[in-house]
Every structure is written in structure tokens, then in C-alpha cells.
Design an enzyme around this catalytic site. Sequence first.
Site, PDB file in Angstrom:
ATOM      1  N   HIS A  97      14.465 -39.665  25.144  1.00  0.00           N
ATOM      2  CA  HIS A  97      14.499 -40.209  26.497  1.00  0.00           C
ATOM      3  C   HIS A  97      13.158 -40.808  26.889  1.00  0.00           C
ATOM      4  O   HIS A  97      12.146 -40.598  26.231  1.00  0.00           O
ATOM      5  CB  HIS A  97      14.937 -39.133  27.503  1.00  0.00           C
ATOM      6  CG  HIS A  97      14.011 -37.959  27.627  1.00  0.00           C
ATOM      7  ND1 HIS A  97      12.847 -37.994  28.378  1.00  0.00           N
ATOM      8  CD2 HIS A  97      14.092 -36.716  27.110  1.00  0.00           C
ATOM      9  CE1 HIS A  97      12.253 -36.810  28.313  1.00  0.00           C
ATOM     10  NE2 HIS A  97      12.985 -36.017  27.548  1.00  0.00           N
ATOM     11  N   CYS A 156      12.804 -32.050  23.712  1.00  0.00           N
ATOM     12  CA  CYS A 156      13.291 -33.427  23.576  1.00  0.00           C
ATOM     13  C   CYS A 156      12.209 -34.319  22.976  1.00  0.00           C
ATOM     14  O   CYS A 156      11.058 -33.930  22.840  1.00  0.00           O
ATOM     15  CB  CYS A 156      13.703 -33.973  24.942  1.00  0.00           C
ATOM     16  SG  CYS A 156      15.235 -33.261  25.546  1.00  0.00           S
TER      17      CYS A 156
END
Length: 160
Positions: free
Chosen positions: A116, A132
Amino acid sequence: MCLFKWSSLLITTIAFTLIFSFWPTVSDAASFGYKIEVNKSTNRLYLYQGNQLKKVYPVATGRQPGLTPEGTFPVVIKINKPGWKGIPGGDPKNPLGERWLGLRVNGDRGRTYGIHGTNQPGSIGKYVSNGCIRMRNQDVIELSKLIPTGTPVWIHSGKS
């Protein structure tokens, strides 16, 4: 007359079957198209098309080695301007940035781990995330436009 109709139907069915058996699916697009490698030891994301390296992006990964999972995981969802814990997508306070490329890890639906954007571009290249893979917003937008869902992502901490 009836035999002619049945033979025409049979020929048409066979023709459609042959045509659509070679039609690329999402998984075919991923297996013959793009592949992603994330090297946690260098904090680099490598985009391949076939066996050719197309682009290298700097990323941020887990603040502890075990936070970013290792293995090969498919991209199963792509979200533009994802929301996060009550913060709407597009809000400058949103830590997920402009795109979410969700990975299927341990059978989930791509909502736990992903690639992301970020609202903290100074974190790129560092070990700071909760697991992440963070990218600069302009980089994750570019990547999101290129890859289809189904694209395999190999995450490791060894040699590329």
C-alpha cells in the site's frame, strides 16, 4: 433437417470451447505476465514481466523481521483510496495512502497484509510497518495500474 441442426450446434459448441479454452484468465495473466519479488533484506520491490525485470521500487517492511510474512502470496484485491480504522480513503491522515493491493496470506481475503501507499513517505526504505509493504503513493499507483489480481508476490529476506 434435425441432423443438420444438431451437427451445426455441435460444431458451434466445439468452436466456442476451443476459442475460450485459450482465452487468458486472471491466473493466466499473472502466471505469464507480471510477478513481484519483495526482498526484506534490501527493502526493494522488483517487478518482473515474464522473466524480465521491469522496475525496482524502494519499500518499507516490518519493524521486526517476523512481522512481514515470507512466502508467495497472490494479490487478491485492489482498492483505490482505502479507508483505515474510521479514516476515509483520501484523507491525509490515512496511513494506507492511495492504493491497497491485498495479499492472500493464510487463506484470508487480502485484508490483513498488503502492498500500500503511505502518508509517511520518509518511512520508505526503513523497517517500520506492522507487516505490510509500504510504497510511495506515486509508485503504488503505478504498480496498481500494471498488475492484475492474481499476480504472485514472493516475499523473502534472502538473495534475489
